[in-house]
Scaffold this motif. Structure first.
Motif, PDB file in Angstrom:
ATOM      1  N   ALA A 263       0.834  -1.205   0.000  1.00  9.32           N
ATOM      2  CA  ALA A 263       0.000   0.000   0.000  1.00  9.32           C
ATOM      3  C   ALA A 263       0.865   1.250   0.000  1.00  9.32           C
ATOM      4  N   GLN A 293      -3.361   7.339   3.435  1.00 10.39           N
ATOM      5  CA  GLN A 293      -3.649   5.986   2.946  1.00 10.39           C
ATOM      6  C   GLN A 293      -3.860   5.023   4.103  1.00 10.39           C
ATOM      7  N   ASN A 297      -7.261   2.863   4.723  1.00 12.06           N
ATOM      8  CA  ASN A 297      -7.299   1.401   4.851  1.00 12.06           C
ATOM      9  C   ASN A 297      -8.027   0.958   6.114  1.00 12.06           C
ATOM     10  N   THR A 309      -4.974   1.287  -2.202  1.00 13.63           N
ATOM     11  CA  THR A 309      -3.742   2.029  -2.486  1.00 13.63           C
ATOM     12  C   THR A 309      -4.084   3.124  -3.496  1.00 13.63           C
TER      13      THR A 309
END
Length: 564
Positions: A263, A293, A297, A309
């Motif tokens: 990611a 990010q 997630n 991602t």
């Protein structure tokens, strides 16, 4: 308060700011249009990657909405579009095979926490050290793996057991009922043909969406017996914390670490691509991008989605569509939300083989043959790094591929640096500026003095060669080592100097050092180079001074002979 100032600055650098929307008064129309364009492109990809991961199309759509919106607001790039990607499905399939689909949201949450920590610790800038052949080999390898993953979907055949995409594809081909596979293969061919032909006929049309709509219409009109996406939720799921225990988190930690690494890597690479495409827009803040990010997630996992991602293809579409601020990526998530609420029954009728066709074209475009040829023509080192990274991606996994690729690139780079380094014995008269005659006293004295110049780097990869060459020195009273051209000196190189000086002195040879750079002096003192010389006066900045000192040593050594 002063002590807290750096911490406050760090937190502010990682948080959203109103400057993120500085261009919005001038660009809001372009941002809205770009967001709608990206949503049209992202819809079939989100559905396809959700199916390919083993969790289903709904999970892919949830991920695109939730992670896409949060990363747009909190991330470090103005243009990045986030969501499920092909690279992530490559990592997730083994997780689903080992631990079941219910483990994926837990992995997403754990990986998100790791990525947040990486951003807070400032690891984001490390992506700049990944060599170009590694990035391209990694990308091509992902394309190959995604294509292999589509074999079961393209044939409407249950996926065979296994984790490696190539082996699973081969086993699936062995189990296929070809009489039942004609219809799905025809839809795959239709989607591929439309996606390849439409851009040549009319630029600007969303080829993937048109292809999926057309394939769905054909399947409905012909009443084809093919697998469909099925029932989708008519609303986004409410966040909830999965039930976990210590044994579960321990079993999933290695998977979460791999997902977090991917990611972070893919998001930063995608943001770097966006920066290159839009030079006049603010550059990505890599550590803030990781924090954004990571939070995306965690949120995706809480809503039952996949790890997300930054998506290179969708980000590129966003830039080309004229996006200027992160409102474009946020609009893409809102449009997908509207689709969930308004068109879920229609989306559920899409054949899975149509999505396989979209992903096959996507994977083919990831295999950039001109770039691969350019790397292979650049030299054996680049070709080797590219080939190894691609092979490890296909045979093993993506994170290992990057690790191995970077390691091979580093070894080859060190080898090149070592080869550019050298040890040279220099003619004394030419270097000192002396013009010597055959009976000149200096000429006689210089027979017992050797001057060696070390060029380039004196470091762990090459110290043995220097040690072996200087171990052969004999028949001299004094050795002068010229270090002015040593650009790199590490602890191993400094220790090699200690060994060289100690060995020569043990054989009765005086060692003088000339030109030790100021930036290397602290290291040399710490390792013990100056102590090994025995005399502080044996360190010089000028060659003539060093030679005069060397001649004085030779005179003293020969004085008893002359008196006799």
């Amino acid at each position: 308060m002063t002590d807290l100032a750096p911490v406050v600055r760090r937190i502010r650098a990682l948080a959203p700011h109103r400057d993120d929307y500085a261009d919005l008064p001038r660009s809001w129309r372009a941002d809205l249009l770009a967001g709608v364009t990206v949503a049209v492109v992202a819809l079939p990809l989100a559905l396809g990657f959700g199916v390919a991961s083993g969790l289903g199309a709904a999970a892919g759509l949830v991920t695109a909405v939730v992670a896409g919106a949060i990363a747009a607001v909190l991330g470090g790039s103005h243009l990045q579009v986030s969501g499920p990607t092909g690279a992530m499905t490559v990592v997730l399939l083994p997780v689903v095979a080992r631990h079941g689909a219910e483990a994926v949201p837990i992995v997403a949450i754990m990986a998100g926490g790791i990525v947040i920590l990486a951003g807070v610790l400032g690891i984001g800038r490390l992506v700049a050290y990944i060599p170009w052949p590694v990035v391209e080999g990694f990308t091509c390898g992902i394309g190959v793996v995604i294509a292999l993953q589509q074999v079961p979907l393209a044939l409407d055949t249950p996926r065979a057991e296994g984790e490696n995409a190539g082996l699973v594809a081969l086993r699936t081909l062995g189990d296929v009922d070809w009489s039942q596979a004609v219809a799905p293969l025809a839809l795959v061919a239709l989607v591929v043909a439309v996606m390849l032909a439409l851009p040549r006929l009319r630029q600007g049309l969303p080829a993937s969406l048109v292809a999926v709509v057309l394939a769905t219409a054909v399947a409905e009109a012909a009443r084809l017996d093919v697998d469909r996406i099925g029932v989708l939720p008519s609303a986004l799921p409410a966040p909830h914390l999965p039930i976990v225990d210590l044994a579960t988190t321990s079993a999933l930690f290695s998977a979460a670490l791999a997902v977090a690494a991917l990611a972070a890597l893919e998001s930063l690479l995608s943001a770097r691509v966006a920066d290159g495409m839009a030079d006049d827009i603010g550059r990505t803040r890599p550590n803030r991008e990781l924090v954004g990010q990571g939070v995306a997630n965690v949120a995706s996992g809480l809503c039952g989605g996949l790890p997300a991602t930054g998506a290179i293809a969708r980000t590129a579409v966003n830039v080309r569509a004229g996006a200027r601020t992160r409102v474009a990526a946020l609009t893409h998530a809102l449009v997908l939300t509207a689709i969930v609420y308004l068109a879920a029954p229609l989306v559920g009728r899409i054949p899975l083989s149509a999505l396989a066709g979209v992903l096959l074209v996507t994977s083919a475009r990831m295999v950039d043959l001109p770039t691969a040829r350019a790397i292979c023509r650049s030299g054996r080192s680049g070709a080797l790094v590219f080939g190894v990274t691609l092979a490890v991606t296909v045979v093993f996994d993506l994170v290992m591929a990057v690790e191995v690729g970077v390691a091979v690139a580093a070894v080859l780079a060190l080898r090149a640096v070592a080869r550019s380094s050298g040890l040279h014995r220099e003619p004394l008269a030419e270097e000192s500026g002396d013009r010597l005659t055959a009976d000149d006293e200096h000429a006689l004295l210089h027979e017992h003095i050797a001057v060696y110049r070390i060029d380039g780097a004196l470091f762990f990869a090459d110290v043995r060669r220097f040690l072996d060459e200087l171990a052969l020195v004999s028949d001299v009273r004094v050795v002068v080592l010229r270090l002015g051209n040593v650009r790199v000196l590490d602890a191993s190189g400094a220790n090699a100097l200690v060994e060289i000086v100690t060995d020569l002195r043990r054989r009765g040879i005086v060692v003088l050092l000339k030109g030790l750079r100021p930036e290397h002096r602290k290291l040399a003192e710490g390792i013990g180079v100056l102590d090994a010389l025995g005399e502080p006066r044996h360190l010089f900045d000028d060659l003539d001074d060093a030679l005069e000192h060397a001649r004085s040593h030779v005179r003293r050594a020969h004085a008893p002979t002359r008196m006799g």
